[in-house]
Write a protein that holds these residues in place. Structure first.
Motif, PDB file in Angstrom:
ATOM      1  N   SER A   1       0.900  -1.151  -0.099  1.00  0.00           N
ATOM      2  CA  SER A   1      -0.127   0.145  -0.035  1.00  0.00           C
ATOM      3  C   SER A   1       1.074   1.200  -0.022  1.00  0.00           C
ATOM      4  O   SER A   1       2.222   1.096   0.503  1.00  0.00           O
ATOM      5  CB  SER A   1      -0.937   0.084   1.248  1.00  0.00           C
ATOM      6  OG  SER A   1      -0.153   0.293   2.387  1.00  0.00           O
TER       7      SER A   1
ATOM      8  N   ARG B   1      -3.947  -3.326   5.126  1.00  0.00           N
ATOM      9  CA  ARG B   1      -3.199  -4.185   4.480  1.00  0.00           C
ATOM     10  C   ARG B   1      -2.842  -5.530   5.317  1.00  0.00           C
ATOM     11  O   ARG B   1      -3.135  -6.566   4.869  1.00  0.00           O
ATOM     12  CB  ARG B   1      -1.766  -3.441   4.381  1.00  0.00           C
ATOM     13  CG  ARG B   1      -0.754  -4.052   3.312  1.00  0.00           C
ATOM     14  CD  ARG B   1       0.357  -3.335   3.205  1.00  0.00           C
ATOM     15  NE  ARG B   1       1.363  -3.029   4.221  1.00  0.00           N
ATOM     16  CZ  ARG B   1       1.327  -1.976   4.820  1.00  0.00           C
ATOM     17  NH1 ARG B   1       0.880  -0.965   4.650  1.00  0.00           N
ATOM     18  NH2 ARG B   1       2.196  -2.117   5.956  1.00  0.00           N
ATOM     19  N   SER B   2      -2.601  -5.242   6.889  1.00  0.00           N
ATOM     20  CA  SER B   2      -2.186  -6.228   7.674  1.00  0.00           C
ATOM     21  C   SER B   2      -3.510  -7.023   7.921  1.00  0.00           C
ATOM     22  O   SER B   2      -3.494  -8.270   7.951  1.00  0.00           O
ATOM     23  CB  SER B   2      -1.614  -5.769   8.801  1.00  0.00           C
ATOM     24  OG  SER B   2      -0.322  -5.052   8.304  1.00  0.00           O
TER      25      SER B   2
ATOM     26  N   ALA C   1       4.823   0.001   3.751  1.00  0.00           N
ATOM     27  CA  ALA C   1       3.954   0.934   2.910  1.00  0.00           C
ATOM     28  C   ALA C   1       4.958   1.726   2.213  1.00  0.00           C
ATOM     29  O   ALA C   1       6.309   1.935   2.498  1.00  0.00           O
ATOM     30  CB  ALA C   1       3.079   1.891   4.085  1.00  0.00           C
TER      31      ALA C   1
ATOM     32  N   VAL D   1     -13.555  -4.598   0.697  1.00  0.00           N
ATOM     33  CA  VAL D   1     -14.088  -4.962   2.032  1.00  0.00           C
ATOM     34  C   VAL D   1     -14.826  -3.790   2.807  1.00  0.00           C
ATOM     35  O   VAL D   1     -14.263  -2.840   2.943  1.00  0.00           O
ATOM     36  CB  VAL D   1     -12.710  -5.570   2.913  1.00  0.00           C
ATOM     37  CG1 VAL D   1     -13.154  -5.966   4.265  1.00  0.00           C
ATOM     38  CG2 VAL D   1     -11.836  -6.525   2.123  1.00  0.00           C
TER      39      VAL D   1
ATOM     40  N   ASP E   1     -16.210  -2.302   8.701  1.00  0.00           N
ATOM     41  CA  ASP E   1     -16.959  -3.110   9.504  1.00  0.00           C
ATOM     42  C   ASP E   1     -16.713  -2.557  11.180  1.00  0.00           C
ATOM     43  O   ASP E   1     -15.478  -2.086  11.286  1.00  0.00           O
ATOM     44  CB  ASP E   1     -16.062  -4.501   9.552  1.00  0.00           C
ATOM     45  CG  ASP E   1     -16.856  -5.575  10.433  1.00  0.00           C
ATOM     46  OD1 ASP E   1     -17.601  -6.211  10.010  1.00  0.00           O
ATOM     47  OD2 ASP E   1     -16.386  -5.727  11.594  1.00  0.00           O
TER      48      ASP E   1
HETATM   49  N1  LIG Z   1     -12.947  -3.437   6.750  1.00  0.00           N
HETATM   50  C1  LIG Z   1     -12.475  -2.322   7.702  1.00  0.00           C
HETATM   51  N2  LIG Z   1     -13.256  -1.799   8.385  1.00  0.00           N
HETATM   52  C2  LIG Z   1     -13.076  -1.109   9.411  1.00  0.00           C
HETATM   53  N3  LIG Z   1     -11.810  -0.866   9.925  1.00  0.00           N
HETATM   54  C3  LIG Z   1     -10.745  -1.654   9.343  1.00  0.00           C
HETATM   55  C4  LIG Z   1     -11.147  -2.294   8.233  1.00  0.00           C
HETATM   56  N4  LIG Z   1      -9.764  -2.948   7.619  1.00  0.00           N
HETATM   57  C5  LIG Z   1      -8.899  -2.425   8.460  1.00  0.00           C
HETATM   58  N5  LIG Z   1      -9.614  -1.495   9.291  1.00  0.00           N
HETATM   59  C6  LIG Z   1      -8.761  -1.016  10.626  1.00  0.00           C
HETATM   60  O1  LIG Z   1      -7.843   0.025   9.926  1.00  0.00           O
HETATM   61  C7  LIG Z   1      -6.707   0.057  10.694  1.00  0.00           C
HETATM   62  C8  LIG Z   1      -5.569   0.006   9.702  1.00  0.00           C
HETATM   63  O2  LIG Z   1      -5.642  -1.354   9.500  1.00  0.00           O
HETATM   64  P1  LIG Z   1      -4.181  -2.047   8.975  1.00  0.00           P
HETATM   65  O3  LIG Z   1      -3.390  -2.181  10.382  1.00  0.00           O
HETATM   66  O4  LIG Z   1      -4.482  -3.404   8.466  1.00  0.00           O
HETATM   67  O5  LIG Z   1      -3.661  -1.363   7.964  1.00  0.00           O
HETATM   68  P2  LIG Z   1      -2.068  -1.409   7.596  1.00  0.00           P
HETATM   69  O6  LIG Z   1      -2.235  -0.868   6.106  1.00  0.00           O
HETATM   70  O7  LIG Z   1      -1.328  -2.639   7.646  1.00  0.00           O
HETATM   71  O8  LIG Z   1      -1.195  -0.321   8.155  1.00  0.00           O
HETATM   72  P3  LIG Z   1       0.145  -0.014   8.830  1.00  0.00           P
HETATM   73  O9  LIG Z   1       0.871   0.889   7.408  1.00  0.00           O
HETATM   74  O10 LIG Z   1       0.074   0.641   9.882  1.00  0.00           O
HETATM   75  O11 LIG Z   1       0.874  -1.373   8.732  1.00  0.00           O
HETATM   76  C9  LIG Z   1      -6.785  -0.962  11.882  1.00  0.00           C
HETATM   77  O12 LIG Z   1      -7.221  -0.489  12.990  1.00  0.00           O
HETATM   78  C10 LIG Z   1      -8.006  -1.891  11.217  1.00  0.00           C
HETATM   79  O13 LIG Z   1      -8.428  -2.671  12.170  1.00  0.00           O
END
Ligand SMILES: Nc1ncnc2c1ncn2[C@@H]1O[C@H](COP(=O)(O)OP(=O)(O)OP(=O)(O)O)[C@@H](O)[C@H]1O
Ligand SMILES: [Mg+2]
Length: 305
Positions: free
Chosen positions: A7, A14-15, A139, A257, A260
């Motif tokens: 991303s 992503r995670s 990222a 997605v 949620d």
């Molecule tokens: N479908 C969804 N609905 C609501 N909240 C979500 C959804 N998907 C992810 N989130 C929330 O958004 C936030 C960011 O998600 P996540 O940590 O997976 O992102 P990331 O891209 O891996 O971030 P990072 O760059 O910090 O690693 C988290 O708090 C996660 O629970």
């Protein structure tokens, strides 16, 4: 098969989405591993609820392995080590689900010939061991992205199928940033071509995942005023047009997605128990994750976009 989760921005899902996809494929019977290549912030273990096991793997994680300080990276059997009660009760036919954590004290580092060699070696070995290898990359146009682009360009990796998921939230900045990461002058395709990838083949292996997208038909949004509803619908349409103009339109989207309530509050795996028994998660989320998990290996979804 290798699935790279990338991303441009942080906080794109992503995670959390990636971990849920790994979980769903393992539930469906595949042997799956999840590699935490988010070198600056390797925190995927929290999503699998294996924090203790991850702490025990310190100094033996992917950072240590790639730096040549550990002969073999630590792997955590998620089913055996998770503190999530539902996950310990496995249906018959479930595949393996293993997490390769990063080191808690690890940070970003640039690829050298040596660690690139170890990366290639690891990916090749895991491709023989698992049906699906999900790699969560730092990222942006990060060292992690550069490393796997260089690794997958190597002749010995040509036979391994790799696919890229570019995650983004449903806002102007996120759509624009994701499209640039994929197709911009310093993006994945351009970076891959500079390392010897075939442009058309690499481009054909890139799909977007929209995460945390408000579903305007959901009861979650039924309380907004008519003015707000009209504005949201217009903005949603504007975003679709923007995505399409930037090359991230619906033909290039592997899945969406919905926003949620559970994931909004907590980074975790969504189980059927969350949908059916406690009913804290939306069924639409469960279904969207299942569909996305299926599409990872459905070749129809990966024909030229
Ligand atoms: N479908 C969804 N609905 C609501 N909240 C979500 C959804 N998907 C992810 N989130 C929330 O958004 C936030 C960011 O998600 P996540 O940590 O997976 O992102 P990331 O891209 O891996 O971030 P990072 O760059 O910090 O690693 C988290 O708090 C996660 O629970
Ligand atoms: Mg993350």
């Amino acid at each position: 098969m290798l699935i790279f989760a990338a991303s441009d921005k942080g906080g794109t899902g992503r995670s959390v989405t990636g971990a849920n996809l790994a979980y769903r494929r393992a539930l469906a019977g595949d042997h799956v591993c999840y590699l935490d290549f988010d070198f600056g912030s390797p925190t995927a273990a929290a999503v699998f609820d294996v924090l203790d096991a991850r702490a025990a793997a310190e100094d033996r994680g992917l950072h240590a392995y790639l730096a040549g300080e550990a002969g073999e990276p630590a792997r955590i059997d998620v089913w055996a080590r998770t503190e999530h009660p539902v996950l310990r009760d496995l249906p018959p036919g479930t595949g393996r689900l293993e997490l390769f954590p990063g080191d808690l004290s690890g940070g970003e580092f640039a690829a050298t010939g040596e660690n690139l060699h170890r990366c290639v070696d690891l990916l090749l070995r895991l491709d023989g061991e698992y049906d699906l290898i999900l790699v969560d990359l730092s990222a942006g146009r990060s060292y992690a992205v550069d490393m796997v682009l260089a690794a997958t360009a190597r002749p010995e990796m040509r036979a391994v199928v790799s696919r890229w998921l570019v995650f983004h939230r449903w806002t102007r900045q996120h759509v624009t940033a994701a499209a640039h990461l994929a197709f911009g002058p310093r993006g994945i395709v351009a970076g891959g071509v500079a390392r010897g990838h075939d442009e058309d083949a690499l481009r054909a292996g890139v799909r977007f995942v929209r995460s945390g997208v408000p579903d305007l038909e959901s009861p979650l949004w039924s309380q907004v005023t008519p003015t707000q509803s009209a504005w949201m619908r217009r903005t949603d349409e504007d975003l679709r047009q923007l995505a399409s103009v930037l090359g991230a339109g619906h033909r290039t989207v592997l899945g969406t997605v919905p926003l949620d309530p559970v994931l909004q509050w907590r980074e975790q795996l969504i189980t059927d128990e969350d949908v059916v028994v406690s009913q804290i998660a939306n069924r639409e989320t469960w279904e969207a994750l299942g569909e996305l998990a299926h599409r990872l290996t459905d070749d129809k979804c990966w024909e030229q976009a």
